[in-house]
Design an enzyme around this catalytic site. Structure first.
Site, PDB file in Angstrom:
ATOM      1  CD  GLU A   1     -24.235  15.484   6.995  1.00 47.37           C
ATOM      2  OE1 GLU A   1     -23.077  15.723   7.244  1.00 47.37           O
ATOM      3  OE2 GLU A   1     -25.009  15.353   7.937  1.00 47.37           O
TER       4      GLU A   1
ATOM      5  N   GLY B   1     -19.317  12.961   5.798  1.00 44.15           N
ATOM      6  CA  GLY B   1     -19.546  14.170   6.706  1.00 44.15           C
ATOM      7  C   GLY B   1     -19.629  15.519   6.135  1.00 44.15           C
ATOM      8  CB  ALA B   2     -21.933  17.628   4.366  1.00 45.86           C
TER       9      ALA B   2
ATOM     10  CG  HIS C   1     -16.770  52.803  -2.802  1.00 44.94           C
ATOM     11  ND1 HIS C   1     -17.366  51.907  -3.031  1.00 44.94           N
ATOM     12  CD2 HIS C   1     -16.197  53.647  -3.941  1.00 44.94           C
ATOM     13  CE1 HIS C   1     -17.595  51.519  -4.189  1.00 44.94           C
ATOM     14  NE2 HIS C   1     -16.889  52.640  -5.115  1.00 44.94           N
TER      15      HIS C   1
ATOM     16  CB  THR D   1     -18.239  11.351  11.111  1.00 46.76           C
ATOM     17  OG1 THR D   1     -16.906  10.572  11.701  1.00 46.76           O
ATOM     18  CG2 THR D   1     -18.492  10.813   9.938  1.00 46.76           C
TER      19      THR D   1
ATOM     20  NE  ARG E   1     -10.174  17.507  15.913  1.00 40.65           N
ATOM     21  CZ  ARG E   1      -8.968  16.529  15.559  1.00 40.65           C
ATOM     22  NH1 ARG E   1      -9.063  16.351  14.535  1.00 40.65           N
ATOM     23  NH2 ARG E   1      -8.173  16.311  16.445  1.00 40.65           N
TER      24      ARG E   1
ATOM     25  CB  CYS F   1      -4.154  24.237  15.291  1.00 40.26           C
ATOM     26  SG  CYS F   1      -4.378  25.588  14.548  1.00 40.26           S
TER      27      CYS F   1
HETATM   28  P1  NAI Z   1     -18.461  18.273  12.267  1.00 34.02           P
HETATM   29  O1  NAI Z   1     -19.054  18.063  13.537  1.00 34.02           O
HETATM   30  O2  NAI Z   1     -18.679  19.623  11.654  1.00 34.02           O
HETATM   31  O3  NAI Z   1     -19.317  17.514  10.962  1.00 34.02           O
HETATM   32  C1  NAI Z   1     -19.590  16.120  10.980  1.00 34.02           C
HETATM   33  C2  NAI Z   1     -20.647  15.606   9.806  1.00 34.02           C
HETATM   34  O4  NAI Z   1     -20.717  14.313   9.983  1.00 34.02           O
HETATM   35  C3  NAI Z   1     -22.120  16.036  10.389  1.00 34.02           C
HETATM   36  O5  NAI Z   1     -22.602  16.962   9.366  1.00 34.02           O
HETATM   37  C4  NAI Z   1     -22.683  14.743  10.671  1.00 34.02           C
HETATM   38  O6  NAI Z   1     -24.177  14.860  10.675  1.00 34.02           O
HETATM   39  C5  NAI Z   1     -22.024  13.804   9.622  1.00 34.02           C
HETATM   40  N1  NAI Z   1     -22.082  12.308  10.163  1.00 34.02           N
HETATM   41  C6  NAI Z   1     -21.883  11.685  11.244  1.00 34.02           C
HETATM   42  N2  NAI Z   1     -22.093  10.331  11.095  1.00 34.02           N
HETATM   43  C7  NAI Z   1     -22.426  10.212   9.960  1.00 34.02           C
HETATM   44  C8  NAI Z   1     -22.664   9.029   9.300  1.00 34.02           C
HETATM   45  N3  NAI Z   1     -22.626   7.731   9.552  1.00 34.02           N
HETATM   46  N4  NAI Z   1     -22.937   9.045   7.759  1.00 34.02           N
HETATM   47  C9  NAI Z   1     -23.011  10.314   7.175  1.00 34.02           C
HETATM   48  N5  NAI Z   1     -22.566  11.490   7.671  1.00 34.02           N
HETATM   49  C10 NAI Z   1     -22.503  11.523   9.336  1.00 34.02           C
HETATM   50  O7  NAI Z   1     -17.297  17.350  12.015  1.00 34.02           O
HETATM   51  P2  NAI Z   1     -15.717  17.594  11.251  1.00 34.02           P
HETATM   52  O8  NAI Z   1     -16.110  18.281  10.178  1.00 34.02           O
HETATM   53  O9  NAI Z   1     -15.238  16.136  11.209  1.00 34.02           O
HETATM   54  O10 NAI Z   1     -15.193  18.733  12.591  1.00 34.02           O
HETATM   55  C11 NAI Z   1     -14.533  18.259  13.668  1.00 34.02           C
HETATM   56  C12 NAI Z   1     -14.405  19.747  14.594  1.00 34.02           C
HETATM   57  O11 NAI Z   1     -13.244  20.359  13.976  1.00 34.02           O
HETATM   58  C13 NAI Z   1     -15.645  20.309  14.641  1.00 34.02           C
HETATM   59  O12 NAI Z   1     -15.942  20.648  15.859  1.00 34.02           O
HETATM   60  C14 NAI Z   1     -15.190  21.641  13.762  1.00 34.02           C
HETATM   61  O13 NAI Z   1     -15.673  22.771  14.261  1.00 34.02           O
HETATM   62  C15 NAI Z   1     -13.597  21.533  13.999  1.00 34.02           C
HETATM   63  N6  NAI Z   1     -13.107  22.077  12.735  1.00 34.02           N
HETATM   64  C16 NAI Z   1     -12.985  23.514  12.489  1.00 34.02           C
HETATM   65  C17 NAI Z   1     -12.384  24.056  11.622  1.00 34.02           C
HETATM   66  C18 NAI Z   1     -12.715  25.413  11.252  1.00 34.02           C
HETATM   67  O14 NAI Z   1     -13.016  26.307  12.120  1.00 34.02           O
HETATM   68  N7  NAI Z   1     -12.470  26.151  10.098  1.00 34.02           N
HETATM   69  C19 NAI Z   1     -11.797  23.475  10.507  1.00 34.02           C
HETATM   70  C20 NAI Z   1     -11.804  22.057  10.634  1.00 34.02           C
HETATM   71  C21 NAI Z   1     -12.438  21.421  11.838  1.00 34.02           C
END
Ligand code: NAI
Length: 462
Positions: A199, A176-177, A441, A267, A269, A42
């Protein structure tokens, strides 16, 4: 060899918070960390540095798009990427040193090195073995790539590499979106990179309220991000300084490619528990590689606890922090508790996106009778003045009792506004309770109140 009441393994938001709470509760505490600085993913390569770059790139966006409208004339700032990275590193340094200070203040020993648990009650760091009545595993998570993709942190990067690219790429493909892809994708889009997000699913940010997903995608497109939806990335081919992303469109199985200077793999963690020796100890894991715990963060091995990304639940720093505090309280013989029904989620793009509780989709699926009160930031004077009128607040409440079941916000300061609803939900409040609360306000918070009013007799400004 030293003897402790508690040794925490990992100094991320879960681990360092657990260590501080243990010390505050009178327990002799140490925390093991192998990185050169405290704070885990983090603070070093995640939440904090990405927010610095989001802030800097947003300021550029404001200067380019809104300054002239307010009568602020002059040349737009140009980007000194080296200086922007130095600013980000300075922010990291201030934060990690802050944790070091808190450790000293609370008399927590930092055991430098990577920890392992040779047997219950013992933690090995380097050649030294320390004793601990209780051990808290807070080792977090690591980026999980896809088969067919080799991450080199130069051309094919995870969020770690994306935070220290040597130069701003011309073309970036984000796989990954989800949260990481959209936060970092929007940073580079604002810095002039041509960003395409690929995505697998048909909607961005899986699990989020459907209406928010649609608005969010539209606003990101307006900012210049492109999306290829329903596309499964198969592999990434790297040349010397370029990459080619191969994907298959799910609707017709056709193959296509995208060229990029940098590919960001976002994609998901997975829990990071390598080298701890959990297997040999017989610590039970889930089929997804998470450490199994009971409701009080105990593993099946007495004296070993686990929290944060290494166990089940959303991978969020604040969820880990809450578990860290609660586990410390359990160890100290107090009553540790985390309300998993009220954990906010925030995406720190502009506009921000925030949510807590149930989505409409979940309530429909559960057959629950609910009402939705919605208010657009277009009706909020402050948002209009600040060029921040995109988005809305939606509050979901039980149809009969009016009790708040969830809230979804896309708009200015959404990540802060959501906490009003978190507190309301913690207190079991109704939408009317929020609606009857006087809101100053002109503030963005008035939009939250208006959404609460919309659950009853109607919002005033819509
Ligand atoms: P994520 O799980 O949020 O999103 C991964 C995306 O990749 C999904 O939409 C999935 O459908 C797509 N995907 C998977 N395989 C694919 C493929 N072969 N081709 C195309 N798309 C594919 O994962 P992300 O963004 O990597 O985040 C990881 C973790 O870190 C999450 O649990 C997230 O909550 C956490 N995190 C939280 C933050 C915050 O709270 N602001 C900031 C950064 C991370």
């Amino acid at each position: 060899m030293a003897s402790y009441d508690v040794i925490v393994i990992g100094s991320g938001p879960g681990g360092y918070v657990a260590a501080i709470r243990c010390a505050q509760l009178g327990l002799k505490t140490a925390c093991v960390e192998g990185r050169e600085t405290l704070g885990g993913t983090c603070l070093n390569v995640g939440c904090i540095p990405s927010k610095a770059l989001l802030h800097a790139s947003h300021q550029l966006h404001e200067a380019e798009h809104n300054f002239a409208k307010m009568g602020l004339k002059g040349k737009s700032p140009s980007v000194d990427w080296k200086q922007m990275l130095a600013y980000k590193d300075d922010v990291i340094g201030q934060n990690t040193k802050g944790i070091e200070f808190l450790f000293k203040k609370n008399k927590i020993d930092w055991l430098k090195g990577w920890g392992a648990i040779p047997e219950a009650g013992k933690v090995k760091v380097g050649d030294e073995v320390h004793e601990a009545k209780s051990i808290i595993v807070a080792t977090g998570s690591e980026a999980s790539s896809l088969p067919g993709i080799e991450v080199d942190e130069k051309i094919v990067v995870t969020s770690t590499g994306a935070l220290e690219l040597p130069k701003i790429p011309k073309k970036m493909v984000v796989i990954g979106a989800g949260v990481i892809g959209l936060e970092l994708g929007s940073v580079y889009a604002r810095l002039g990179t041509e960003v395409t997000v690929v995505e697998y699913l048909d909607a961005i940010t899986p699990g989020m309220d459907g209406e928010v997903q649609k608005t969010f995608k539209r606003l990101l497109e307006k900012q210049g991000l492109s999306f290829v939806m329903g596309a499964a990335v198969q592999s990434v081919e790297t040349m010397k300084t370029k990459a080619k992303v191969h994907y298959k469109l799910r609707k017709d199985d056709s193959d296509a490619t995208l060229d990029a200077d940098v590919v960001l793999v976002a994609t998901g963690r997975r829990p990071y528990t390598d080298g701890l020796g959990l297997d040999a100890l017989g610590v039970e894991m889930t089929e997804r590689g998470q450490i199994k715990t009971d409701a009080q963060w105990r593993t099946n091995v007495p004296g070993i606890y686990a929290i944060g990304d290494a166990i089940a639940g959303p991978m969020l720093a604040h969820k880990a922090e809450d578990e860290g505090m609660a586990a410390a309280e359990v160890i100290a013989g107090k009553h540790g508790h985390v309300n998993y029904g009220v954990i906010p989620g925030v995406i720190y793009t502009h506009p921000e996106v925030a949510n807590v509780g149930h989505t409409e989709e979940e309530l429909k699926e559960a057959g629950r009778a609910y009402k939705a009160g919605k208010f657009s930031f277009m009706g909020n004077g402050r948002a209009k003045a600040n060029f921040a009128a995109d988005g809305f607040v939606k509050i979901l409440a039980d149809k009969e009792t009016d009790r708040i079941l969830g809230a979804h916000i896309i708009g200015p300061m959404a990540g802060d506004l959501i906490h009003e609803i978190c507190v309301a939900m913690e207190f079991g409040a109704s939408a009317e309770d929020v609606a009857l609360t006087c809101h100053a306000h002109p503030t963005y918070s008035e939009a939250v109140r208006e959404a609460a009013l919309a659950c009853g007799d109607g919002a005033i400004h819509s």
